[in-house]
Every structure is written in C-alpha cells, then in structure tokens.
Design a protein around this motif. Sequence first.
Motif, PDB file in Angstrom:
ATOM      1  N   GLU A   1       0.831  -1.205   0.000  1.00 45.36           N
ATOM      2  CA  GLU A   1       0.000   0.000   0.000  1.00 45.36           C
ATOM      3  C   GLU A   1       0.865   1.256   0.000  1.00 45.36           C
ATOM      4  O   GLU A   1       0.583   2.220  -0.702  1.00 45.36           O
ATOM      5  N   SER A   2       1.925   1.247   0.769  1.00 47.79           N
ATOM      6  CA  SER A   2       2.842   2.388   0.813  1.00 47.79           C
ATOM      7  C   SER A   2       3.489   2.602  -0.553  1.00 47.79           C
ATOM      8  O   SER A   2       3.605   3.735  -1.029  1.00 47.79           O
ATOM      9  N   TYR A   3       3.908   1.508  -1.186  1.00 48.98           N
ATOM     10  CA  TYR A   3       4.516   1.598  -2.517  1.00 48.98           C
ATOM     11  C   TYR A   3       3.518   2.185  -3.519  1.00 48.98           C
ATOM     12  O   TYR A   3       3.874   3.046  -4.317  1.00 48.98           O
ATOM     13  N   ARG A   4       2.279   1.737  -3.467  1.00 47.35           N
ATOM     14  CA  ARG A   4       1.254   2.246  -4.392  1.00 47.35           C
ATOM     15  C   ARG A   4       1.022   3.737  -4.203  1.00 47.35           C
ATOM     16  O   ARG A   4       0.876   4.491  -5.166  1.00 47.35           O
ATOM     17  N   LYS A   5       0.990   4.190  -2.958  1.00 48.29           N
ATOM     18  CA  LYS A   5       0.818   5.621  -2.683  1.00 48.29           C
ATOM     19  C   LYS A   5       2.006   6.410  -3.229  1.00 48.29           C
ATOM     20  O   LYS A   5       1.834   7.462  -3.835  1.00 48.29           O
ATOM     21  N   ASP A   6       3.209   5.896  -2.996  1.00 53.11           N
ATOM     22  CA  ASP A   6       4.411   6.565  -3.489  1.00 53.11           C
ATOM     23  C   ASP A   6       4.433   6.581  -5.019  1.00 53.11           C
ATOM     24  O   ASP A   6       4.828   7.574  -5.626  1.00 53.11           O
ATOM     25  N   GLU A   7       3.994   5.484  -5.621  1.00 58.82           N
ATOM     26  CA  GLU A   7       3.960   5.405  -7.078  1.00 58.82           C
ATOM     27  C   GLU A   7       2.975   6.431  -7.638  1.00 58.82           C
ATOM     28  O   GLU A   7       3.262   7.100  -8.632  1.00 58.82           O
ATOM     29  N   LYS A   8       1.832   6.584  -6.988  1.00 59.38           N
ATOM     30  CA  LYS A   8       0.857   7.588  -7.430  1.00 59.38           C
ATOM     31  C   LYS A   8       1.445   8.987  -7.330  1.00 59.38           C
ATOM     32  O   LYS A   8       1.220   9.831  -8.196  1.00 59.38           O
ATOM     33  N   MET A   9       2.217   9.239  -6.281  1.00 63.55           N
ATOM     34  CA  MET A   9       2.869  10.540  -6.129  1.00 63.55           C
ATOM     35  C   MET A   9       3.884  10.756  -7.250  1.00 63.55           C
ATOM     36  O   MET A   9       3.982  11.842  -7.815  1.00 63.55           O
ATOM     37  N   MET A  10       4.637   9.712  -7.606  1.00 66.37           N
ATOM     38  CA  MET A  10       5.596   9.804  -8.702  1.00 66.37           C
ATOM     39  C   MET A  10       4.883  10.149 -10.005  1.00 66.37           C
ATOM     40  O   MET A  10       5.335  11.009 -10.760  1.00 66.37           O
ATOM     41  N   ILE A  11       3.750   9.522 -10.256  1.00 66.40           N
ATOM     42  CA  ILE A  11       2.985   9.780 -11.480  1.00 66.40           C
ATOM     43  C   ILE A  11       2.454  11.206 -11.474  1.00 66.40           C
ATOM     44  O   ILE A  11       2.481  11.896 -12.500  1.00 66.40           O
ATOM     45  N   LEU A  12       2.006  11.677 -10.326  1.00 72.22           N
ATOM     46  CA  LEU A  12       1.523  13.054 -10.217  1.00 72.22           C
ATOM     47  C   LEU A  12       2.657  14.046 -10.464  1.00 72.22           C
ATOM     48  O   LEU A  12       2.465  15.045 -11.170  1.00 72.22           O
ATOM     49  N   VAL A  13       3.833  13.784  -9.935  1.00 69.32           N
ATOM     50  CA  VAL A  13       4.985  14.665 -10.171  1.00 69.32           C
ATOM     51  C   VAL A  13       5.294  14.706 -11.666  1.00 69.32           C
ATOM     52  O   VAL A  13       5.521  15.781 -12.236  1.00 69.32           O
ATOM     53  N   PHE A  14       5.280  13.559 -12.325  1.00 69.42           N
ATOM     54  CA  PHE A  14       5.521  13.503 -13.770  1.00 69.42           C
ATOM     55  C   PHE A  14       4.472  14.311 -14.525  1.00 69.42           C
ATOM     56  O   PHE A  14       4.803  15.142 -15.382  1.00 69.42           O
ATOM     57  N   ALA A  15       3.206  14.080 -14.212  1.00 65.66           N
ATOM     58  CA  ALA A  15       2.121  14.781 -14.916  1.00 65.66           C
ATOM     59  C   ALA A  15       2.213  16.287 -14.713  1.00 65.66           C
ATOM     60  O   ALA A  15       2.074  17.067 -15.662  1.00 65.66           O
ATOM     61  N   GLN A  16       2.477  16.718 -13.478  1.00 62.41           N
ATOM     62  CA  GLN A  16       2.561  18.151 -13.204  1.00 62.41           C
ATOM     63  C   GLN A  16       3.780  18.763 -13.880  1.00 62.41           C
ATOM     64  O   GLN A  16       3.710  19.871 -14.407  1.00 62.41           O
ATOM     65  N   TRP A  17       4.884  18.059 -13.916  1.00 64.98           N
ATOM     66  CA  TRP A  17       6.082  18.547 -14.616  1.00 64.98           C
ATOM     67  C   TRP A  17       5.748  18.780 -16.087  1.00 64.98           C
ATOM     68  O   TRP A  17       6.131  19.796 -16.663  1.00 64.98           O
ATOM     69  N   CYS A  18       5.034  17.817 -16.685  1.00 62.93           N
ATOM     70  CA  CYS A  18       4.636  17.962 -18.096  1.00 62.93           C
ATOM     71  C   CYS A  18       3.770  19.208 -18.287  1.00 62.93           C
ATOM     72  O   CYS A  18       4.013  20.005 -19.212  1.00 62.93           O
ATOM     73  N   ILE A  19       2.770  19.387 -17.437  1.00 68.11           N
ATOM     74  CA  ILE A  19       1.890  20.554 -17.522  1.00 68.11           C
ATOM     75  C   ILE A  19       2.721  21.833 -17.402  1.00 68.11           C
ATOM     76  O   ILE A  19       2.527  22.788 -18.155  1.00 68.11           O
ATOM     77  N   ASN A  20       3.653  21.846 -16.469  1.00 68.18           N
ATOM     78  CA  ASN A  20       4.492  23.023 -16.257  1.00 68.18           C
ATOM     79  C   ASN A  20       5.342  23.371 -17.474  1.00 68.18           C
ATOM     80  O   ASN A  20       5.773  24.509 -17.630  1.00 68.18           O
ATOM     81  N   HIS A  21       5.586  22.372 -18.339  1.00 69.10           N
ATOM     82  CA  HIS A  21       6.431  22.581 -19.516  1.00 69.10           C
ATOM     83  C   HIS A  21       5.637  22.484 -20.821  1.00 69.10           C
ATOM     84  O   HIS A  21       6.220  22.270 -21.892  1.00 69.10           O
ATOM     85  N   ASP A  22       4.316  22.646 -20.705  1.00 71.00           N
ATOM     86  CA  ASP A  22       3.422  22.608 -21.878  1.00 71.00           C
ATOM     87  C   ASP A  22       3.566  21.324 -22.692  1.00 71.00           C
ATOM     88  O   ASP A  22       3.551  21.347 -23.920  1.00 71.00           O
ATOM     89  N   LEU A  23       3.716  20.215 -21.999  1.00 74.18           N
ATOM     90  CA  LEU A  23       3.825  18.909 -22.644  1.00 74.18           C
ATOM     91  C   LEU A  23       2.622  18.060 -22.255  1.00 74.18           C
ATOM     92  O   LEU A  23       2.044  18.240 -21.187  1.00 74.18           O
ATOM     93  N   ASP A  24       2.265  17.119 -23.118  1.00 76.08           N
ATOM     94  CA  ASP A  24       1.149  16.219 -22.858  1.00 76.08           C
ATOM     95  C   ASP A  24       1.677  14.965 -22.151  1.00 76.08           C
ATOM     96  O   ASP A  24       2.414  14.179 -22.769  1.00 76.08           O
ATOM     97  N   PRO A  25       1.324  14.765 -20.886  1.00 74.09           N
ATOM     98  CA  PRO A  25       1.836  13.596 -20.150  1.00 74.09           C
ATOM     99  C   PRO A  25       1.490  12.264 -20.818  1.00 74.09           C
ATOM    100  O   PRO A  25       2.326  11.355 -20.854  1.00 74.09           O
ATOM    101  N   GLU A  26       0.293  12.153 -21.351  1.00 75.43           N
ATOM    102  CA  GLU A  26      -0.114  10.896 -21.981  1.00 75.43           C
ATOM    103  C   GLU A  26       0.704  10.631 -23.241  1.00 75.43           C
ATOM    104  O   GLU A  26       1.073   9.492 -23.522  1.00 75.43           O
ATOM    105  N   GLU A  27       1.006  11.681 -23.991  1.00 76.09           N
ATOM    106  CA  GLU A  27       1.803  11.533 -25.210  1.00 76.09           C
ATOM    107  C   GLU A  27       3.225  11.066 -24.874  1.00 76.09           C
ATOM    108  O   GLU A  27       3.758  10.160 -25.522  1.00 76.09           O
ATOM    109  N   LEU A  28       3.835  11.672 -23.861  1.00 73.60           N
ATOM    110  CA  LEU A  28       5.178  11.251 -23.461  1.00 73.60           C
ATOM    111  C   LEU A  28       5.173   9.824 -22.937  1.00 73.60           C
ATOM    112  O   LEU A  28       6.090   9.051 -23.222  1.00 73.60           O
ATOM    113  N   TYR A  29       4.146   9.479 -22.166  1.00 76.11           N
ATOM    114  CA  TYR A  29       4.049   8.129 -21.629  1.00 76.11           C
ATOM    115  C   TYR A  29       3.953   7.104 -22.770  1.00 76.11           C
ATOM    116  O   TYR A  29       4.630   6.082 -22.758  1.00 76.11           O
ATOM    117  N   LYS A  30       3.119   7.406 -23.764  1.00 76.79           N
ATOM    118  CA  LYS A  30       2.967   6.489 -24.909  1.00 76.79           C
ATOM    119  C   LYS A  30       4.262   6.371 -25.701  1.00 76.79           C
ATOM    120  O   LYS A  30       4.570   5.315 -26.245  1.00 76.79           O
TER     121      LYS A  30
END
Length: 100
Positions: free
Chosen positions: A12-41
Amino acid sequence: MSSNELEKKIIESYRKDEKMMILVFAQWCINHDLDPEELYKKAYPGQRENDALKEAMELTVSKEESGDIPDDTLLGVLSLFGNEDLAFVVTEEIERTRGK
C-alpha cells in the motif's frame, strides 16, 4: 503484526508513493506545456492507457498555480521507481526544448 499484514502495508505504501511519482511527472509535463499521456505512450508504446496517469491528470493544476519541479527531481523520482524508459523520453524533451 503478521508478515501478511506487513506485506500489505508495504504494498500500500509503494502504491501511494507510485501515485505521487505519477503526479509529479504529470505536473512537470503541464508546467512545460507537454502532454503527459503523449510522453508516456512514447516511452511505453505497447502499453494500454494508464489509469493511474489519468487519475493524476485530474489532480494537476495549471502551471501558474504549480510550484517548480526541477528536472533532476523528476528524473530521480522516475529512476527510483524503475521508469528508465520514461526518464529517457523526459531527458529527450528537456534537451529538445532547452537546446542542450
């Protein structure tokens, strides 16, 4: 605490941390005008849509509301969770957009 209970807490702790990692990635993309889903794909072309990424996208804020997320912080978090392919794609974007 039994070993089974401990195992569940660790997972459960790992899953919470993983969700935080994904949120950091998504927000970084938004901050740089990038599409998180496009980069992930781009990093994982064979995978189906990532539900955790979709959830994280709902939690992001505009880049004006967000604090800065340093590139090194994002790359470190991605590496910590073994997302080397995604870290590679992010590094390519950093180099492309900043002319390094």
